[in-house]
Design an enzyme around this catalytic site. Structure first.
Site, PDB file in Angstrom:
ATOM      1  N   ASP A 119       0.898  -1.053  -0.005  1.00 56.12           N
ATOM      2  CA  ASP A 119       0.022  -0.098  -0.035  1.00 56.12           C
ATOM      3  C   ASP A 119       0.811   1.073   0.023  1.00 56.12           C
ATOM      4  O   ASP A 119       2.034   1.382   0.556  1.00 56.12           O
ATOM      5  CB  ASP A 119      -0.886  -0.041   1.184  1.00 56.12           C
ATOM      6  CG  ASP A 119      -2.010  -1.107   1.244  1.00 56.12           C
ATOM      7  OD1 ASP A 119      -2.434  -1.328  -0.024  1.00 56.12           O
ATOM      8  OD2 ASP A 119      -2.500  -1.315   2.250  1.00 56.12           O
ATOM      9  N   ASP A 137      -6.952  -1.197  -4.478  1.00 52.02           N
ATOM     10  CA  ASP A 137      -8.243  -0.905  -3.746  1.00 52.02           C
ATOM     11  C   ASP A 137      -9.018   0.278  -4.444  1.00 52.02           C
ATOM     12  O   ASP A 137     -10.203   0.342  -4.180  1.00 52.02           O
ATOM     13  CB  ASP A 137      -7.707  -0.454  -2.470  1.00 52.02           C
ATOM     14  CG  ASP A 137      -6.904  -1.355  -1.732  1.00 52.02           C
ATOM     15  OD1 ASP A 137      -7.027  -2.435  -1.707  1.00 52.02           O
ATOM     16  OD2 ASP A 137      -5.636  -0.853  -0.892  1.00 52.02           O
TER      17      ASP A 137
END
Length: 183
Positions: A119, A137
């Protein structure tokens, strides 16, 4: 011929989301160390490299097998649904599902190979820091948003049709009876 093109574009969009996600994660891993930060727009938007062994926003850490099973079921469901409905759906559901599919597969590959996802997108609003996320995401979130938008638009269209039907009945002659159906 047109329906076949719809299905082709569905898979192409999913592939693009998957590839952009994978390339961006590899770039982050090669150019930053865990915890490194690059300020893009001051504190508002920062590239921050973390490894996430959980789901969205770091919840359910170390549940890799669970996430892999859920992702397989979701991916199979999306593909089944698209093959069943691609001839009759409007443009938003296939686009939303393609974004979800590409993002789901992007995070699936990382979890299957590494047991975690990379991330790196971080946004700060005043003193509140939004949980760090990645482009997979983003695809999933935008895809879900498109599905919700399509559902709202379908509801509005249904409500509009119902209003027009009722307005048409109001113009009938007095004393004239019309059967009414619920549903």
């Amino acid at each position: 011929m047109r329906a076949g093109r719809k299905l082709w574009w569905f898979y192409l969009i999913a592939l693009i989301v998957f590839l952009v996600d994978q390339v961006s994660k590899k770039w982050i891993e090669r150019n930053l160390g865990p915890g490194d930060r690059i300020e893009v727009l001051g504190d508002f938007f920062v590239i921050t490299f973390i490894k996430n062994p959980g789901a969205a926003f770091g919840i359910l850490k170390e549940q890799t097998v669970f996430f892999l099973i859920v992702t397989i079921v979701v991916v199979a469901g999306i593909i089944w649904y698209m093959h069943r409905t691609h001839r009759t759906s409007g443009p938003l559901p296939p686009l939303g599902l393609a974004l979800i599919l590409g993002g789901a597969i992007g995070n699936f590959v990382d979890r299957a190979i590494y047991g975690e996802v990379v991330d790196f997108l971080q946004f700060t609003f005043g003193t509140w820091v939004f949980p760090i996320f990645n482009l997979a995401d983003t695809g999933i979130t935008v895809g879900v948003g498109l599905l919700l938008l399509d559902a709202l638009l379908a509801f509005a269209r249904k409500d509009d049709r119902k209003g027009r039907d009722e307005a048409g009945r109001e113009g009938d002659r007095p004393g004239e009876e019309h059967p009414q159906f619920d549903g």
